[in-house]
Design an enzyme around this catalytic site. Structure first.
Site, PDB file in Angstrom:
ATOM      1  N   GLY A  11      -9.954 -14.499 -11.499  1.00  0.00           N
ATOM      2  CA  GLY A  11      -8.839 -15.312 -11.018  1.00  0.00           C
ATOM      3  C   GLY A  11      -8.820 -16.745 -11.526  1.00  0.00           C
ATOM      4  O   GLY A  11      -8.156 -17.598 -10.933  1.00  0.00           O
ATOM      5  N   SER A  12      -9.506 -17.015 -12.647  1.00  0.00           N
ATOM      6  CA  SER A  12      -9.506 -18.416 -13.109  1.00  0.00           C
ATOM      7  C   SER A  12      -8.117 -18.850 -13.579  1.00  0.00           C
ATOM      8  O   SER A  12      -7.736 -20.015 -13.415  1.00  0.00           O
ATOM      9  CB  SER A  12     -10.548 -18.631 -14.212  1.00  0.00           C
ATOM     10  OG  SER A  12     -10.180 -18.004 -15.409  1.00  0.00           O
ATOM     11  N   LEU A  92       1.780  -1.250 -16.853  1.00  0.00           N
ATOM     12  CA  LEU A  92       2.911  -1.037 -15.947  1.00  0.00           C
ATOM     13  C   LEU A  92       3.737   0.158 -16.407  1.00  0.00           C
ATOM     14  O   LEU A  92       3.821   0.456 -17.595  1.00  0.00           O
ATOM     15  CB  LEU A  92       3.768  -2.294 -15.879  1.00  0.00           C
ATOM     16  CG  LEU A  92       3.027  -3.572 -15.465  1.00  0.00           C
ATOM     17  CD1 LEU A  92       4.015  -4.722 -15.311  1.00  0.00           C
ATOM     18  CD2 LEU A  92       2.243  -3.379 -14.174  1.00  0.00           C
ATOM     19  N   HIS A 114      -2.798 -12.838 -23.128  1.00  0.00           N
ATOM     20  CA  HIS A 114      -3.696 -11.911 -23.832  1.00  0.00           C
ATOM     21  C   HIS A 114      -4.575 -12.724 -24.779  1.00  0.00           C
ATOM     22  O   HIS A 114      -4.045 -13.451 -25.633  1.00  0.00           O
ATOM     23  CB  HIS A 114      -2.844 -10.900 -24.609  1.00  0.00           C
ATOM     24  CG  HIS A 114      -3.635  -9.955 -25.428  1.00  0.00           C
ATOM     25  ND1 HIS A 114      -4.579  -9.098 -24.884  1.00  0.00           N
ATOM     26  CD2 HIS A 114      -3.636  -9.713 -26.763  1.00  0.00           C
ATOM     27  CE1 HIS A 114      -5.119  -8.383 -25.853  1.00  0.00           C
ATOM     28  NE2 HIS A 114      -4.575  -8.732 -26.994  1.00  0.00           N
ATOM     29  N   GLU A 147       6.175  -1.492 -21.109  1.00  0.00           N
ATOM     30  CA  GLU A 147       5.369  -0.369 -20.614  1.00  0.00           C
ATOM     31  C   GLU A 147       4.150  -0.088 -21.482  1.00  0.00           C
ATOM     32  O   GLU A 147       3.371   0.824 -21.179  1.00  0.00           O
ATOM     33  CB  GLU A 147       6.203   0.920 -20.558  1.00  0.00           C
ATOM     34  CG  GLU A 147       7.471   0.830 -19.774  1.00  0.00           C
ATOM     35  CD  GLU A 147       8.647   0.299 -20.588  1.00  0.00           C
ATOM     36  OE1 GLU A 147       8.440  -0.244 -21.702  1.00  0.00           O
ATOM     37  OE2 GLU A 147       9.774   0.415 -20.090  1.00  0.00           O
TER      38      GLU A 147
HETATM   39  C1  GRF Z   1      -8.218 -13.709 -19.305  1.00  0.00           C
HETATM   40  O1  GRF Z   1      -9.018 -13.818 -20.457  1.00  0.00           O
HETATM   41  C2  GRF Z   1      -6.838 -13.258 -19.670  1.00  0.00           C
HETATM   42  O2  GRF Z   1      -6.405 -13.736 -20.907  1.00  0.00           O
HETATM   43  C3  GRF Z   1      -6.997 -11.760 -19.730  1.00  0.00           C
HETATM   44  O3  GRF Z   1      -7.863 -11.456 -18.652  1.00  0.00           O
HETATM   45  C4  GRF Z   1      -8.699 -12.587 -18.395  1.00  0.00           C
HETATM   46  C5  GRF Z   1      -8.528 -12.924 -16.950  1.00  0.00           C
HETATM   47  O4  GRF Z   1      -9.418 -13.930 -16.527  1.00  0.00           O
HETATM   48  N1  GRF Z   1      -5.727 -11.076 -19.671  1.00  0.00           N
HETATM   49  P1  GRF Z   1      -9.277 -14.596 -15.104  1.00  0.00           P
HETATM   50  O5  GRF Z   1      -9.368 -13.477 -14.064  1.00  0.00           O
HETATM   51  O6  GRF Z   1      -7.941 -15.279 -15.027  1.00  0.00           O
HETATM   52  O7  GRF Z   1     -10.418 -15.550 -14.991  1.00  0.00           O
END
Ligand code: GRF
Length: 206
Positions: A11-12, A92, A114, A147
Site C-alpha cells: 500500500g505504499s 479485471l 506498472h 481486460e
Molecule cells: C508497485 O510497484 C506498483 O507499480 C505495482 O505494484 C506495486 C505496488 O506497491 N503495480 P505498493 O503496494 O503500492 O507498495
C-alpha cells in the site's frame, strides 16, 4: 473527484496518493479503499487515514464476475469517479471494465501503475525482470486499464535509470519512490479529461 484505490499488498502507493490529496498536489479525495485479501498492509494505511475500506476476499466468491459485482456495488454506494489500481493483483473482467466505461473519455475510468514498459514486460515483477534482464534503464507506466494484463492506453511513462550497482532491493526502493511522485502527477493531469464525462454505469445486479 472521488477515487477508489484498489490494493492487494503493502500500500505504499495508496499512502502516497492520500498524502498528495492532503497536500493539495492531487485535487481529489480517496473516498474508498478496496482490498482483496484480509491481511494486506493497505488496510492499516486506509484505517489510519480514516478512509472507508472494504475487504472483499476474492476466494469467497463463485467466480471473478461475482467478486466484481460486489466491488461495483461499493463503488456505486460511494459515488466513485475513478478507480486507481495500486498493486492490485487481479486482472479485471469485461464486467468491471464495462461498469466503469466512460463514453466521453473513450476509456474505462480505471488506471494502473506498472513498473515497466508494458511493451517489454507485463506481470507482477517489473523490477525483478529489469534486474534479471541486465537493463541500463527501465520504465514506469501509468495507463488506462482494460481486460488484459498491464495493457491499455498509456497516460504517462517515465524512464528509470538502473545503476551498475543496483540490486533488486535498491532498484525497487528507488522505483517506488519515483512511483509515489509520478502516480499523483499523472492523476492530476488526467482530471480535466474526467470532468466533462460521465460513467456509463450498468446495474451491478445485472
Ligand atoms: C508497485 O510497484 C506498483 O507499480 C505495482 O505494484 C506495486 C505496488 O506497491 N503495480 P505498493 O503496494 O503500492 O507498495
Amino acid at each position: 473527484m472521488r477515487l477508489a484505490v484498489f490494493a492487494s499488498g503493502r500500500g505504499s502507493n495508496l499512502q502516497a496518493l492520500i498524502e498528495a490529496t492532503r497536500a493539495g498536489r492531487l485535487d481529489a479525495l480517496v473516498a474508498l479503499v478496496v482490498v482483496n485479501r484480509p491481511e494486506v498492509g493497505a488496510i492499516a494505511i486506509a484505517e489510519a487515514a480514516g478512509i472507508p475500506v472494504v475487504v472483499l476476499d476474492d476466494r469467497l466468491y463463485a467466480d471473478r464476475v461475482a467478486h466484481e459485482r460486489a466491488i461495483a456495488a461499493h463503488l456505486a454506494a460511494h459515488t466513485i469517479d475513478l478507480v486507481v489500481l495500486a498493486g492490485y493483483m487481479r486482472i479485471l473482467t469485461p464486467f468491471l471494465v464495462g461498469f466503469l466505461y466512460d463514453p466521453t473519455l473513450g476509456q474505462s475510468r480505471i488506471v494502473n501503475i506498472h513498473p515497466a514498459d508494458p511493451a517489454q514486460y507485463r506481470g507482477p515483477d517489473g523490477y525483478g525482470w529489469a534486474i534479471a534482464s541486465s537493463l541500463t534503464q527501465t520504465a514506469i507506466t501509468v495507463h488506462f486499464v482494460n481486460e488484459e494484463l498491464d495493457s491499455g492506453t498509456i497516460i504517462t511513462q517515465a524512464t528509470l535509470p538502473i545503476l551498475p550497482t543496483d540490486t533488486l532491493d535498491t532498484l525497487r526502493a528507488r522505483g517506488l519512490a519515483f512511483e509515489h511522485t509520478l502516480y499523483p502527477e499523472a492523476l492530476q493531469s488526467l482530471l480535466p479529461r474526467l470532468k466533462g464525462g460521465r460513467l456509463c454505469v450498468v446495474s451491478s445486479g445485472s
